[in-house]
Design a protein around this motif. Structure first.
Motif, short mmCIF file in Angstrom:
data_model
loop_
_atom_site.label_atom_id
_atom_site.label_comp_id
_atom_site.label_asym_id
_atom_site.label_seq_id
_atom_site.Cartn_x
_atom_site.Cartn_y
_atom_site.Cartn_z
N SER A 173 -18.44 2.81 -12.34
CA SER A 173 -18.50 2.14 -11.04
C SER A 173 -17.22 2.42 -10.27
CB SER A 173 -18.68 0.63 -11.22
OG SER A 173 -17.55 0.06 -11.87
N ALA A 174 -17.33 2.42 -8.94
CA ALA A 174 -16.18 2.70 -8.08
C ALA A 174 -16.21 1.75 -6.90
CB ALA A 174 -16.20 4.16 -7.61
N SER A 175 -15.09 1.06 -6.67
CA SER A 175 -14.96 0.14 -5.53
C SER A 175 -13.72 0.52 -4.73
CB SER A 175 -14.84 -1.31 -6.03
OG SER A 175 -16.01 -1.70 -6.72
N ALA A 176 -13.93 1.02 -3.52
CA ALA A 176 -12.83 1.44 -2.65
C ALA A 176 -12.66 0.43 -1.51
CB ALA A 176 -13.11 2.83 -2.08
N GLY A 177 -11.52 0.52 -0.81
CA GLY A 177 -11.28 -0.36 0.33
C GLY A 177 -11.26 -1.83 -0.03
N LEU A 178 -10.66 -2.18 -1.19
CA LEU A 178 -10.69 -3.57 -1.64
C LEU A 178 -9.98 -4.52 -0.69
CD1 LEU A 178 -10.19 -3.29 -5.50
CD2 LEU A 178 -12.28 -3.72 -4.23
N GLY A 179 -9.06 -3.99 0.11
CA GLY A 179 -8.39 -4.82 1.10
C GLY A 179 -9.14 -4.86 2.42
#
Length: 232
Positions: A173-179
């Motif tokens: 799994s990949a989660s970008a732009g957490l901010g």
């Protein structure tokens, strides 16, 4: 003796409060009965294979009418039963705000006057991973892009405040732009993930169009939707 006690207390480490923003999922609550809310949320979370279990969430209560204040404690408990951990809230009506505070939730802090939330954040140099990412590993690039030079196994998690680049197969799994960076993207030489997310928008494996699987692709947010496109 009194002097010694005071002196000893003065040498104790102090507590530190920092204003640094942390990744926090946002859950928008619709005005649904408690049972219906829990059922809908369980169905949605079942696609994530436990990824969100014990994750702290910000409850967006702005869609709830003031009359829903009496039912809010039950709605919060329904969210907890799904494995999420309600931590803070945003509300429109004073009645909803009072009910949320009474239920033990924290009020989300507002930006200071004059703070430009649209200004790009200052990021560190990219975090570069030079070996394969194994199942069970979690890698987080805080305030930076994440670059993986090899493949990512199923069950591994990539997290980044910026973009994510995988120069092998992306099977975890990949989660970008957490901010909440809606300009962040996910790039993969072989796109075959379990789950993808950018700035809170996410897709489970079964929601990815077959034509974008097992091929070079990138994912970005366009007009409020997650959209795939080929790599240049």
């Amino acid at each position: 003796m009194r002097y010694e006690t005071t002196r000893a207390a003065a040498t104790q480490p102090s507590l530190t409060l920092r204003g640094r923003a942390q990744p926090l999922l946002t859950l928008e609550l619709a005005d649904l009965p408690e049972t219906a809310l829990e059922t809908a949320l369980q169905e949605r979370l079942s696609r994530s294979a436990g990824f969100f279990r014990h994750a702290p969430v910000l409850l967006d209560l702005t869609a709830l009418p003031a009359a829903a204040a009496a039912r809010l404690p039950g709605m919060i408990e329904a969210v907890r039963r799904t494995g999420l951990v309600p931590a803070a809230f945003q509300a429109r009506w004073p009645e909803i705000e009072r009910a949320a505070l009474a239920a033990g939730l924290g009020r989300m802090l507002e930006a200071e006057p004059g703070q430009d939330l649209a200004a790009p954040c200052t990021r560190r140099s990219a975090l570069i991973i030079g070996e394969p990412v194994r199942s069970g590993q979690t890698i987080y690039a805080a305030e930076a892009d994440l670059i993986v030079l090899h493949s990512v196994s199923p069950g591994a998690q990539l997290l980044a405040d910026g973009c994510i680049h995988v120069y092998g197969a992306l099977r975890g799994s990949a989660s970008a732009g957490l901010g909440d960076d809606t300009q962040a993207r996910i790039f993969a030489k072989i796109m075959d993930p379990e789950r993808l997310a950018i700035a809170g928008l996410w897709l489970g494996a079964e929601e990815i169009p077959p034509e974008w699987l097992k091929r070079p692709a990138q994912l970005r947010i366009s007009e409020g939707w997650l959209r795939f496109s080929p790599l240049p």
